[in-house]
Scaffold this active site. Structure first.
Site, PDB file in Angstrom:
ATOM      1  N   SER A 136     -42.092 -14.969  36.475  1.00 16.56           N
ATOM      2  CA  SER A 136     -40.888 -14.505  37.163  1.00 16.56           C
ATOM      3  C   SER A 136     -41.120 -14.381  38.665  1.00 16.56           C
ATOM      4  CB  SER A 136     -40.485 -13.141  36.599  1.00 16.56           C
ATOM      5  OG  SER A 136     -39.628 -12.464  37.480  1.00 16.56           O
ATOM      6  N   HIS A 300     -29.868 -12.663  29.324  1.00 13.86           N
ATOM      7  CA  HIS A 300     -30.941 -11.905  29.967  1.00 13.86           C
ATOM      8  C   HIS A 300     -31.428 -10.777  29.052  1.00 13.86           C
ATOM      9  CE1 HIS A 300     -32.425 -11.528  34.303  1.00 13.86           C
ATOM     10  NE2 HIS A 300     -33.090 -10.569  33.718  1.00 13.86           N
TER      11      HIS A 300
HETATM   12  C1  LIG Z   1     -38.820  -6.373  30.858  1.00 12.87           C
HETATM   13  C2  LIG Z   1     -38.039  -7.608  31.117  1.00 12.87           C
HETATM   14  C3  LIG Z   1     -38.019  -8.162  32.386  1.00 12.87           C
HETATM   15  C4  LIG Z   1     -37.308  -9.344  32.625  1.00 12.87           C
HETATM   16  N1  LIG Z   1     -37.358  -9.911  33.874  1.00 12.87           N
HETATM   17  C5  LIG Z   1     -36.732 -11.108  34.086  1.00 12.87           C
HETATM   18  C6  LIG Z   1     -36.865 -11.774  35.337  1.00 12.87           C
HETATM   19  O1  LIG Z   1     -37.529 -11.301  36.243  1.00 12.87           O
HETATM   20  N2  LIG Z   1     -36.222 -12.969  35.476  1.00 12.87           N
HETATM   21  C7  LIG Z   1     -35.473 -13.546  34.482  1.00 12.87           C
HETATM   22  O2  LIG Z   1     -34.910 -14.611  34.654  1.00 12.87           O
HETATM   23  N3  LIG Z   1     -35.362 -12.928  33.281  1.00 12.87           N
HETATM   24  C8  LIG Z   1     -35.979 -11.740  33.065  1.00 12.87           C
HETATM   25  N4  LIG Z   1     -35.881 -11.131  31.837  1.00 12.87           N
HETATM   26  C9  LIG Z   1     -35.115 -11.802  30.776  1.00 12.87           C
HETATM   27  C10 LIG Z   1     -36.002 -12.722  29.959  1.00 12.87           C
HETATM   28  O3  LIG Z   1     -36.404 -13.841  30.694  1.00 12.87           O
HETATM   29  C11 LIG Z   1     -35.272 -13.222  28.701  1.00 12.87           C
HETATM   30  O4  LIG Z   1     -34.070 -13.831  29.086  1.00 12.87           O
HETATM   31  C12 LIG Z   1     -34.983 -12.091  27.707  1.00 12.87           C
HETATM   32  O5  LIG Z   1     -36.055 -11.185  27.652  1.00 12.87           O
HETATM   33  C13 LIG Z   1     -34.731 -12.665  26.330  1.00 12.87           C
HETATM   34  O6  LIG Z   1     -34.397 -11.678  25.422  1.00 12.87           O
HETATM   35  P1  LIG Z   1     -35.466 -11.004  24.416  1.00 12.87           P
HETATM   36  O7  LIG Z   1     -36.209  -9.989  25.222  1.00 12.87           O
HETATM   37  O8  LIG Z   1     -34.604 -10.379  23.378  1.00 12.87           O
HETATM   38  O9  LIG Z   1     -36.371 -12.095  23.901  1.00 12.87           O
HETATM   39  C14 LIG Z   1     -36.571  -9.944  31.584  1.00 12.87           C
HETATM   40  C15 LIG Z   1     -36.592  -9.370  30.320  1.00 12.87           C
HETATM   41  C16 LIG Z   1     -37.319  -8.222  30.062  1.00 12.87           C
HETATM   42  C17 LIG Z   1     -37.331  -7.653  28.667  1.00 12.87           C
END
Ligand SMILES: Cc1cc2nc3c(=O)[nH]c(=O)nc-3n(C[C@H](O)[C@H](O)[C@H](O)COP(=O)(O)O)c2cc1C
Length: 410
Positions: A136, A300
Site C-alpha cells: 500500500s 475496500h
Molecule cells: C487494515 C486494512 C488496511 C487497508 N488499507 C488499504 C490501503 O492502504 N489501500 C487500499 O487500496 N486498500 C486498503 N485496504 C483494503 C484492502 O486492500 C482490501 O480491499 C480489503 O481488505 C478486502 O476485504 P477483506 O479484508 O474482507 O479481505 C485495507 C484493508 C484493511 C483491512
C-alpha cells in the site's frame, strides 16, 4: 442382548496414542487454527484492542463488511460426480504473470501496527507460496525493502493519488524501478470512511499511551515487547502528522482525482494498470474503454461507504458486461477458500485477501501468514475436488447459485 467381555489390556494399549507434545508455543498455537476465523480469535487475544479493531473494523455500522461475508455464505455449490482427479491445478495467469493460487495479498496500510514483521512477513510468505503481494501507499515498509523480502516473486504496488501529486508520481516511478509489475489505482477513497471503532478507541498514529492502552497492554506483553524493541512504526512513504488513520487519509488524499488522472499514471508505469474499488457496471465499462488492464470489484473491505454494493453480488453482472474485455478481480469478505472458488466459478479471474492475511499476521507473524495461506489453499483444493473439477478453468457458473437474502426492490 449385547455380548460383553472383560476389557483386554492389549486392546486398550493399542488405542493409546500419545503424540509427542509440540513444545514450540507459536507452532502449537498456529496449528490449532483450522480456519481463518480461528486465526482471528488468536489474533484478537494477542493484539491490543486499538490495533485489532483498526484491522477488524469497517465503516459506520459495518453493514457492508457483514453483508459481504454473508453473501459468500449464501451460496449453494453444485458438484459433478465421478470426475474426481487425484490432484487439482490451482494455478492461474493474472495481469500478465503467474500465480500458484487464485488469490493474492491485498494492499493494507499501516501493517506493522498489527504485528511488527508487517509487510516483510506478507511479502515473504507470498513469495514462498508463489502468489503476488501488494504494498500500500500507506505501507510501513519501503518499496525497496518489500522487493528484498520477495525478490523472485511478484510484487504489486497500490497507489493513492495525494494532494501533493509529485509524492504519488515518485512512488509510482520507484515501484516500476523495483520491478513491481502491476499498479492498483485505488479509487474508492475520495475521503476516509467513518471507522467508528478507531474513534471510540481513541486510536491515533503513532499509538498513544493512555491509561486505557496501558491497562489493555497488560495481558499482551509480547506485542508491546515487539513494538518497543523494533524500528519505529511509521509510514514508509508518507510523513505522518498524528491523528486517526481517517484524519491522515483526509489530509493526504486528493478528493478531486478523476478519470483524467489515469492517463498521467499510465505514462509513469510500464506494467499493468488495474483500477481497485470499481462498484458498478457503467464505471467498469468506461474503464475498459479507456484501456485499463484490469479492475478489482471492491468496497475496500467495507471500510469506506457503508452499505455499498457487495462485490460478490455485483460480480455476475460485471462479468457479463465486460468479462470478455478485461480481467476482473474481486475482494471484500473473503474468509475461506470456498469463497475464492465461488468467485472464480462466477467469472472472477483472481481474488485478494485483506483481513484473512492480517489475522494470520497478528496470530503469529510470518508463520501466521504462512498458516493463513495454507488454510485457504487447502480449502480451495478440497472444494475443487468435491466439486469434481481438476483446474480453475473448469469452474463455471454451473457450480454456484447465489441465494438471495437482500434483493433490490424493482
Ligand atoms: C487494515 C486494512 C488496511 C487497508 N488499507 C488499504 C490501503 O492502504 N489501500 C487500499 O487500496 N486498500 C486498503 N485496504 C483494503 C484492502 O486492500 C482490501 O480491499 C480489503 O481488505 C478486502 O476485504 P477483506 O479484508 O474482507 O479481505 C485495507 C484493508 C484493511 C483491512
Amino acid at each position: 442382548m449385547v455380548k460383553r467381555q472383560l476389557p483386554n489390556p492389549a486392546e486398550i494399549f493399542e488405542l493409546m496414542q500419545f503424540r509427542k507434545p509440540e513444545l514450540d508455543a507459536k507452532k502449537r498455537r498456529l496449528e490449532s487454527a483450522l480456519t481463518i476465523y480461528d486465526l482471528r480469535r488468536i489474533a484478537k487475544r494477542r493484539t491490543p484492542r486499538a490495533a485489532f479493531d483498526y484491522t477488524d473494523g469497517a465503516a459506520e455500522q459495518e453493514l457492508s463488511m457483514r453483508r459481504a461475508r454473508q453473501a459468500f455464505q449464501d451460496i449453494e455449490f453444485h458438484p459433478s460426480i465421478l470426475r474426481g482427479a487425484a490432484e487439482v491445478d490451482t494455478s492461474c495467469e493474472i495481469f500478465g504473470g503467474p500465480s500458484a493460487l487464485p488469490f493474492g495479498i491485498a494492499p493494507t496500510g499501516f501493517t506493522r501496527l498489527m504485528q511488527t514483521e508487517g509487510e516483510i512477513a506478507g511479502a515473504g510468505a507470498a513469495g514462498a507460496a508463489g502468489i503476488p503481494f501488494s504494498l500500500s501507499t500507506l505501507g510501513t515498509t519501503s518499496i525497496e525493502d518489500v522487493k528484498a523480502a520477495n525478490p523472485r516473486g511478484r510484487n504489486w504496488f497500490q497507489l493513492y493519488v495525494m494532494r501533493d501529486r509529485e509524492i504519488s508520481y515518485d512512488l509510482t516511478r520507484r515501484a516500476a524501478a523495483a520491478g513491481f509489475d502491476t499498479l492498483f489505482f485505488t479509487v474508492d477513497t475520495p475521503v476516509a470512511g467513518a471507522r467508528l471503532r478507531d474513534k471510540r478507541n481513541g486510536f491515533s498514529i503513532p499509538p498513544a499511551l493512555t491509561v486505557k492502552t496501558i491497562v489493555d497492554a497488560i495481558p499482551r506483553p509480547w506485542w508491546w515487547y515487539d513494538f518497543l524493541t523494533t524500528p519505529k512504526l511509521e509510514f514508509a512513504s508518507l510523513s505522518s502528522t498524528g491523528g486517526t488513520v481517517g484524519e491522515l487519509l483526509d489530509a493526504a488524499m486528493d478528493p478531486t482525482i478523476s478519470f483524467d488522472d489515469l492517463e498521467t499514471i499510465r505514462g509513469l508505469f510500464p506494467g499493468k494498470i488495474v483500477i481497485k474499488g470499481v462498484q458498478n457496471v457503467a464505471d467498469a465499462r468506461k474503464l475498459v474503454d479507456l484501456g485499463v488492464d484490469g479492475i478489482v470489484l471492491s468496497n475496500h473491505g467495507g471500510r469506506q461507504l457503508d452499505r455499498a454494493p457487495v462485490p460478490f453480488r455485483l460480480l455476475p453482472e460485471v462479468v457479463r458486461e465486460v468479462g470478455k474485455d478485461t480481467e476482473i478481480a474481486i475482494d471484500t469478505g473473503i474468509m475461506s477458500g470456498a469463497d475464492i472458488v465461488a468467485s472464480i466459478a462466477l467469472g472472477a479471474k483472481f481474488t485478494l485477501i485483506g483481513r484473512a492475511y492480517l489475522y494470520g499476521l497478528m496470530a503469529g507473524g510470518r508463520e501466521g501468514v504462512d498458516r493463513a495461506i495454507w488454510i485457504l489453499a487447502d480449502q480451495i483444493r478440497r472444494t475443487m475436488k468435491l466439486l469434481g473439477v481438476a483446474s480453475l478453468a473448469e469452474l463455471g457458473p454451473q457450480h454456484v447459485t447465489q441465494l438471495t437474502r437482500l434483493q433490490p426492490v424493482r
